[in-house]
Write a protein that holds these residues in place. Structure first.
Motif, PDB file in Angstrom:
ATOM      1  N   MET A 238      -1.461  20.574  17.199  1.00 38.36           N
ATOM      2  CA  MET A 238      -2.455  21.334  17.908  1.00 38.36           C
ATOM      3  C   MET A 238      -2.273  22.809  17.545  1.00 38.36           C
ATOM      4  N   LYS A 239      -3.349  23.480  17.322  1.00 38.41           N
ATOM      5  CA  LYS A 239      -3.318  24.887  16.941  1.00 38.41           C
ATOM      6  C   LYS A 239      -3.214  25.780  18.190  1.00 38.41           C
ATOM      7  N   LEU A 240      -2.671  26.979  17.978  1.00 40.66           N
ATOM      8  CA  LEU A 240      -2.497  27.933  19.069  1.00 40.66           C
ATOM      9  C   LEU A 240      -3.836  28.256  19.738  1.00 40.66           C
ATOM     10  N   SER A 241      -4.892  28.415  18.953  1.00 34.32           N
ATOM     11  CA  SER A 241      -6.209  28.734  19.524  1.00 34.32           C
ATOM     12  C   SER A 241      -6.697  27.618  20.450  1.00 34.32           C
ATOM     13  N   GLU A 242      -6.388  26.371  20.119  1.00 33.65           N
ATOM     14  CA  GLU A 242      -6.783  25.246  20.969  1.00 33.65           C
ATOM     15  C   GLU A 242      -6.047  25.302  22.308  1.00 33.65           C
ATOM     16  N   ILE A 243      -4.770  25.629  22.263  1.00 35.88           N
ATOM     17  CA  ILE A 243      -3.981  25.734  23.496  1.00 35.88           C
ATOM     18  C   ILE A 243      -4.544  26.837  24.377  1.00 35.88           C
ATOM     19  N   LYS A 244      -4.843  27.985  23.790  1.00 30.15           N
ATOM     20  CA  LYS A 244      -5.394  29.107  24.566  1.00 30.15           C
ATOM     21  C   LYS A 244      -6.722  28.719  25.207  1.00 30.15           C
ATOM     22  N   GLU A 245      -7.554  28.007  24.464  1.00 28.81           N
ATOM     23  CA  GLU A 245      -8.844  27.579  25.002  1.00 28.81           C
ATOM     24  C   GLU A 245      -8.658  26.606  26.162  1.00 28.81           C
TER      25      GLU A 245
ATOM     26  N   LYS B 236       3.150  41.718  20.043  1.00 30.33           N
ATOM     27  CA  LYS B 236       4.463  42.291  19.708  1.00 30.33           C
ATOM     28  C   LYS B 236       5.087  41.694  18.444  1.00 30.33           C
ATOM     29  N   LEU B 237       4.829  40.415  18.197  1.00 31.27           N
ATOM     30  CA  LEU B 237       5.462  39.752  17.053  1.00 31.27           C
ATOM     31  C   LEU B 237       4.501  39.518  15.892  1.00 31.27           C
ATOM     32  N   GLY B 238       3.232  39.764  16.117  1.00 31.49           N
ATOM     33  CA  GLY B 238       2.247  39.535  15.071  1.00 31.49           C
ATOM     34  C   GLY B 238       1.993  38.057  14.808  1.00 31.49           C
ATOM     35  N   ILE B 239       2.214  37.229  15.817  1.00 33.84           N
ATOM     36  CA  ILE B 239       1.991  35.791  15.654  1.00 33.84           C
ATOM     37  C   ILE B 239       0.507  35.555  15.409  1.00 33.84           C
ATOM     38  N   GLU B 240       0.244  34.735  14.393  1.00 30.80           N
ATOM     39  CA  GLU B 240      -1.116  34.409  14.005  1.00 30.80           C
ATOM     40  C   GLU B 240      -1.402  32.950  14.320  1.00 30.80           C
TER      41      GLU B 240
END
Length: 154
Positions: free
Chosen positions: A1-8, A84-88
């Motif tokens: 699962m991608k980070l954007s999916e988790i945020k959504e 802060k970490l530049g996580i993409e």
């Protein structure tokens, strides 16, 4: 699962809940103690140099049984890690300790995040000599007369 999916997904939830594929739930008083990006550079057994980048969440249980991580708080932690970490954008892997620290892929079943078991695999099967599994057949399916006396097959 991608980070954007988790945020959504987090924007739609009242509570953040995790469970393992076997149905065991992560105690509701868990903490997300780390969010980071892991960059891995390695060589496979076939000599190919590879690179992998994943986003890592670490879940931890403490003795503060009244603790509950709300979706908005987790979204804030994710935003902080991005700033802060530049996580993409990237695939998320979750670390969670049962008997030892396990690494899991992540899925969502409509109400809970699912910690999916990860497995090792050879990345260079063509060059490292792993035999392909032979197809199993039943001798009875070969037909009659194939290897009978006087059939000429032997």
């Amino acid at each position: 699962m991608k980070l954007s999916e988790i945020k959504e997904i987090l924007t739609t939830l009242d509570n953040v809940e995790f469970k393992l594929e076997n149905g065991t739930t992560v105690p509701e008083h868990f903490h997300v103690t780390e969010i980071g990006q892991i960059n891995k550079k390695f060589i496979d057994c076939g000599g190919v140099i590879r690179e992998e980048r994943i986003i890592n969440f670490q879940l931890w249980n403490a003795n503060d049984f009244d603790h509950r991580l709300k979706p908005s708080k987790l979204l804030n932690i994710i935003k902080l890690s991005e700033d802060k970490l530049g996580i993409e954008e990237g695939e998320v892997e979750v670390e969670y300790q049962e008997g030892t620290i396990g690494k899991y892929d992540l899925d969502f079943d409509g109400s809970q995040f699912i910690l999916k078991n990860k497995f090792t695999a050879c990345l260079a099967e063509d060059s490292c000599g792993i035999p392909h599994e032979k197809q199993k057949i039943k001798l009875s399916t070969l037909g009659s007369g194939c290897c009978t006396p006087n059939s000429g097959c032997c």
